[in-house]
Scaffold this motif. Structure first.
Motif, PDB file in Angstrom:
ATOM      1  N   ALA A  95      91.278  80.471  93.163  1.00  0.00           N
ATOM      2  CA  ALA A  95      90.302  81.565  93.135  1.00  0.00           C
ATOM      3  C   ALA A  95      90.089  82.065  91.709  1.00  0.00           C
ATOM      4  O   ALA A  95      88.958  82.384  91.311  1.00  0.00           O
ATOM      5  CB  ALA A  95      90.770  82.703  94.042  1.00  0.00           C
ATOM      6  N   VAL A  96      91.159  82.153  90.926  1.00  0.00           N
ATOM      7  CA  VAL A  96      91.040  82.540  89.517  1.00  0.00           C
ATOM      8  C   VAL A  96      90.137  81.549  88.786  1.00  0.00           C
ATOM      9  O   VAL A  96      89.228  81.936  88.028  1.00  0.00           O
ATOM     10  CB  VAL A  96      92.431  82.591  88.848  1.00  0.00           C
ATOM     11  N   ALA A  97      90.381  80.259  89.017  1.00  0.00           N
ATOM     12  CA  ALA A  97      89.582  79.226  88.356  1.00  0.00           C
ATOM     13  C   ALA A  97      88.104  79.335  88.737  1.00  0.00           C
ATOM     14  O   ALA A  97      87.216  79.163  87.888  1.00  0.00           O
ATOM     15  CB  ALA A  97      90.120  77.841  88.710  1.00  0.00           C
ATOM     16  N   GLN A  98      87.830  79.639  89.990  1.00  0.00           N
ATOM     17  CA  GLN A  98      86.438  79.816  90.419  1.00  0.00           C
ATOM     18  C   GLN A  98      85.774  80.957  89.650  1.00  0.00           C
ATOM     19  O   GLN A  98      84.612  80.858  89.251  1.00  0.00           O
ATOM     20  CB  GLN A  98      86.387  80.085  91.925  1.00  0.00           C
ATOM     21  N   LYS A  99      86.517  82.029  89.429  1.00  0.00           N
ATOM     22  CA  LYS A  99      85.992  83.157  88.648  1.00  0.00           C
ATOM     23  C   LYS A  99      85.636  82.717  87.230  1.00  0.00           C
ATOM     24  O   LYS A  99      84.728  83.264  86.599  1.00  0.00           O
ATOM     25  CB  LYS A  99      87.020  84.298  88.588  1.00  0.00           C
ATOM     26  N   LEU A 100      86.365  81.741  86.732  1.00  0.00           N
ATOM     27  CA  LEU A 100      86.152  81.244  85.372  1.00  0.00           C
ATOM     28  C   LEU A 100      85.153  80.093  85.328  1.00  0.00           C
ATOM     29  O   LEU A 100      84.937  79.492  84.279  1.00  0.00           O
ATOM     30  CB  LEU A 100      87.489  80.796  84.769  1.00  0.00           C
ATOM     31  N   GLY A 101      84.575  79.752  86.481  1.00  0.00           N
ATOM     32  CA  GLY A 101      83.604  78.669  86.545  1.00  0.00           C
ATOM     33  C   GLY A 101      84.223  77.291  86.452  1.00  0.00           C
ATOM     34  O   GLY A 101      83.571  76.339  86.013  1.00  0.00           O
ATOM     35  N   LEU A 102      85.482  77.146  86.889  1.00  0.00           N
ATOM     36  CA  LEU A 102      86.215  75.891  86.752  1.00  0.00           C
ATOM     37  C   LEU A 102      86.690  75.364  88.100  1.00  0.00           C
ATOM     38  O   LEU A 102      86.895  76.129  89.040  1.00  0.00           O
ATOM     39  CB  LEU A 102      87.449  76.095  85.856  1.00  0.00           C
ATOM     40  N   THR A 103      86.889  74.059  88.178  1.00  0.00           N
ATOM     41  CA  THR A 103      87.611  73.459  89.284  1.00  0.00           C
ATOM     42  C   THR A 103      89.054  73.251  88.834  1.00  0.00           C
ATOM     43  O   THR A 103      89.379  73.452  87.660  1.00  0.00           O
ATOM     44  CB  THR A 103      86.995  72.118  89.708  1.00  0.00           C
ATOM     45  N   THR A 104      89.929  72.848  89.760  1.00  0.00           N
ATOM     46  CA  THR A 104      91.345  72.691  89.429  1.00  0.00           C
ATOM     47  C   THR A 104      91.824  71.276  89.720  1.00  0.00           C
ATOM     48  O   THR A 104      91.372  70.635  90.665  1.00  0.00           O
ATOM     49  CB  THR A 104      92.214  73.673  90.236  1.00  0.00           C
ATOM     50  N   GLU A 105      92.746  70.814  88.894  1.00  0.00           N
ATOM     51  CA  GLU A 105      93.458  69.554  89.142  1.00  0.00           C
ATOM     52  C   GLU A 105      94.944  69.851  89.056  1.00  0.00           C
ATOM     53  O   GLU A 105      95.465  70.169  87.990  1.00  0.00           O
ATOM     54  CB  GLU A 105      93.067  68.484  88.129  1.00  0.00           C
ATOM     55  N   TRP A 106      95.642  69.748  90.202  1.00  0.00           N
ATOM     56  CA  TRP A 106      97.059  70.077  90.286  1.00  0.00           C
ATOM     57  C   TRP A 106      97.883  68.810  90.102  1.00  0.00           C
ATOM     58  O   TRP A 106      97.697  67.829  90.816  1.00  0.00           O
ATOM     59  CB  TRP A 106      97.364  70.729  91.630  1.00  0.00           C
ATOM     60  N   GLN A 107      98.788  68.832  89.134  1.00  0.00           N
ATOM     61  CA  GLN A 107      99.645  67.680  88.861  1.00  0.00           C
ATOM     62  C   GLN A 107     101.103  68.048  89.089  1.00  0.00           C
ATOM     63  O   GLN A 107     101.626  68.971  88.456  1.00  0.00           O
ATOM     64  CB  GLN A 107      99.443  67.189  87.423  1.00  0.00           C
ATOM     65  N   SER A 108     101.753  67.342  90.014  1.00  0.00           N
ATOM     66  CA  SER A 108     103.161  67.613  90.306  1.00  0.00           C
ATOM     67  C   SER A 108     104.054  67.137  89.169  1.00  0.00           C
ATOM     68  O   SER A 108     103.827  66.072  88.588  1.00  0.00           O
ATOM     69  CB  SER A 108     103.570  66.934  91.608  1.00  0.00           C
ATOM     70  N   ALA A 109     105.080  67.937  88.859  1.00  0.00           N
ATOM     71  CA  ALA A 109     106.000  67.615  87.768  1.00  0.00           C
ATOM     72  C   ALA A 109     107.349  68.260  88.041  1.00  0.00           C
ATOM     73  O   ALA A 109     107.465  69.155  88.884  1.00  0.00           O
ATOM     74  CB  ALA A 109     105.443  68.134  86.445  1.00  0.00           C
ATOM     75  N   LYS A 110     108.368  67.801  87.344  1.00  0.00           N
ATOM     76  CA  LYS A 110     109.649  68.496  87.406  1.00  0.00           C
ATOM     77  C   LYS A 110     109.486  69.871  86.763  1.00  0.00           C
ATOM     78  O   LYS A 110     108.793  70.013  85.747  1.00  0.00           O
ATOM     79  CB  LYS A 110     110.730  67.693  86.673  1.00  0.00           C
TER      80      LYS A 110
END
Length: 302
Positions: A95-110
């Motif tokens: 939702a924060v990213a939408q406010k900023l006009g962005l989409t999200t890419e979630w990358q799993s990591a340690k």
């Protein structure tokens, strides 16, 4: 989660061990996430003024790459497909990213690799239940968005006193503030002439939880929403022990030189709080007790 420098799985349910094994095997994969299953989360309209504060490279790409340890339900964990990251942190930052006009890419990591990954620009941001503390703010910019404390849990029917766990075997996740907590408690035991606490550290919180369910460990400690969720999802196999303590804010992690971007994220959070989206997301996941009213860039902490 309460995690110190460098606190998450597929829903546990009755098949707890199997689900956690699947989620751990998928850790490290790059994933692009929606909001996951459950109640829908309202879309957030982009704010042009905030979008203008997004760093040029991110704005040009149109998306923000997020490092997360997807083993920390209900905050960030893998869906049944073993790839899609979901959770309260995911819904809220989407939702924060939408406010900023962005989409999200979630990358799993340690978990321990996320802050170095942000500093090296492998990730644009770290969203993984990071507790805000002075040590982290020496090398990053942090934006507070939630509050959590530490909670203990044990197998149902077992008894353990967090203030006198001498001689017990206790599970924690590597790199969390709970490691310091239990280490200090063990030191008090030995100073008092009592047996030390055996501290077993696991790369994934799901493995720590499973160790308690299986009886390998006598108890675990983790962030309060994580323990509460584990108890609920294991259908009574675990029980909470003692009170929540040492509450502190979670923060998004940005490169040190991006305080202005942090300010835009802070304003996006404020807008989501004002229009009710923030509360809707926290309520969906049953963690509304951790809501804050005043997100901040590099907040003062004790």
């Amino acid at each position: 989660m309460f995690r110190i420098s460098s606190g998450r799985r597929a829903v546990l349910g009755l098949a707890a061990a199997a689900a956690m094994t699947v989620s751990l095997a998928a850790c490290g994969e790059e994933t692009t996430s929606g909001t996951g299953t459950g109640a829908p989360v309202p879309s957030a309209a982009a704010d042009a003024a905030l979008a203008d504060k997004v760093p040029a490279a991110i704005k040009s790409a149109g998306k923000i790459i997020i490092g997360t340890d997807s083993t920390y339900a209900p905050n960030e964990f893998l869906d049944a497909d073993g790839k899609t990251v979901k959770g309260v942190d995911v819904d809220l930052f989407n939702a924060v990213a939408q406010k900023l006009g962005l989409t999200t890419e979630w990358q799993s990591a340690k978990f321990a690799d996320i802050i170095p990954g942000v500093s090296s620009k492998k990730y644009n941001i770290g969203v993984s239940s990071f507790t805000v503390n002075a040590e982290r703010m020496k090398e990053t910019t942090m934006v507070s968005y939630f509050s959590a404390g530490t909670q203990w849990a044990t197998k149902s029917g077992s008894t353990i006193n967090p203030d006198d766990a001498c001689g017990k075997k206790v599970a924690v996740q590597v790199g969390t503030v709970q490691v310091d907590d239990i280490t200090a408690r063990s030191k008090k035991c030995t100073e008092a002439g009592k047996p030390a606490i055996t501290v077993d550290q696991y790369q994934a919180q799901s493995d720590a939880t499973n160790a308690v369910i299986s009886g390998k460990n006598d108890a675990m400690l983790a962030d309060s929403p994580v323990c509460a969720y584990a108890v609920k999802q294991t259908n009574g196999q675990l029980a909470l022990v003692g009170d929540i303590y040492d509450s502190a804010p979670y923060g998004y992690v940005l490169p040190k030189d991006q305080a202005d971007f942090g300010g835009a994220i802070e304003k996006a959070l404020e807008a989501l709080i004002a229009d009710g989206t923030y509360k809707t997301i926290l309520t969906k996941w049953g963690v509304e007790a951790g809501a804050i009213a005043d997100p901040a860039v590099n907040p003062q902490v004790s």
